[in-house]
Design an enzyme around this catalytic site. Structure first.
Site, mmCIF file in Angstrom:
data_model
loop_
_atom_site.group_PDB
_atom_site.id
_atom_site.type_symbol
_atom_site.label_atom_id
_atom_site.label_comp_id
_atom_site.label_asym_id
_atom_site.label_seq_id
_atom_site.Cartn_x
_atom_site.Cartn_y
_atom_site.Cartn_z
ATOM 1 N N GLY A 46 -40.604 79.501 -5.757
ATOM 2 C CA GLY A 46 -41.640 79.838 -4.783
ATOM 3 C C GLY A 46 -42.014 81.313 -4.833
ATOM 4 O O GLY A 46 -43.198 81.670 -4.782
ATOM 5 N N CYS A 47 -41.018 82.166 -4.947
ATOM 6 C CA CYS A 47 -41.274 83.606 -4.971
ATOM 7 C C CYS A 47 -41.995 84.013 -6.252
ATOM 8 O O CYS A 47 -42.832 84.919 -6.238
ATOM 9 C CB CYS A 47 -39.971 84.379 -4.790
ATOM 10 S SG CYS A 47 -39.207 84.063 -3.179
ATOM 11 N N THR A 48 -41.691 83.353 -7.345
ATOM 12 C CA THR A 48 -42.387 83.624 -8.604
ATOM 13 C C THR A 48 -43.847 83.216 -8.489
ATOM 14 O O THR A 48 -44.745 83.973 -8.882
ATOM 15 C CB THR A 48 -41.699 82.892 -9.771
ATOM 16 O OG1 THR A 48 -40.358 83.393 -9.882
ATOM 17 C CG2 THR A 48 -42.438 83.103 -11.076
ATOM 18 N N ALA A 51 -45.616 85.801 -6.245
ATOM 19 C CA ALA A 51 -45.768 87.089 -6.931
ATOM 20 C C ALA A 51 -46.851 86.998 -8.005
ATOM 21 O O ALA A 51 -47.667 87.921 -8.155
ATOM 22 C CB ALA A 51 -44.447 87.532 -7.540
#
Length: 155
Positions: A46-48, A51
């Site tokens: 999710g963070c990738t 970002a």
């Protein structure tokens, strides 16, 4: 309950270390608008996604006068690996003691798979040139969030 920020509030200032070990302060950006987003962990799916969405939207955001800062509890070495792996072109800042996240209401109780846990609350803020919060978005979804933000700020 974690204290949350609202539009019109002064953005809590911070000085954090970036992926290269340099100190970056919110006050460095006074005079321009900044998107500050908090995410749980570098190199997670999710963070990738989030970002990379910011990376892919960076030119139009920059052209409209917005800088972008991403903040997580990861150490600078992990942030550097994440930045390099994903070709991220905006500062990633390390908040290992979560003090900045706490000040911004982005760390505290949240729901995770139906359980109440302490953790990073995925959040995005727009800070105006005067250092005030224009937009405070808590518990955002990683996917589609950047597009929604861009629609809301007209970029």
């Amino acid at each position: 309950m974690t204290e949350q920020l609202a539009p019109g509030d002064a953005a809590p200032d911070f000085s954090l270390t970036d992926a290269d070990g340099n100190t970056v302060a919110l006050s460095d950006y006074r005079g321009r608008s900044v998107v500050v987003y908090f995410y749980p962990a570098a190199s997670t799916p999710g963070c990738t996604k989030e970002a990379c969405d910011f990376r892919d939207s960076l030119a139009p955001l920059n052209d409209a006068g917005f800088a972008v800062l991403g903040i997580s509890p990861d150490l600078p070495e992990k942030l550097a690996a994440f930045r390099d792996a994903e070709s991220l072109t905006f500062p990633l800042l390390s908040d290992p003691d979560r003090s900045v996240m706490t000040a911004w209401g982005a760390f505290g109780e949240k729901q995770n798979y139906g359980k109440t846990v302490q953790g990073v609350i995925r959040s995005t803020f727009v800070v105006n040139a005067d250092g005030k919060i224009d937009k405070a978005m808590y518990n955002v979804q990683a996917t589609g969030h950047v597009d929604r933000l861009r629609r809301e700020i007209g970029v």
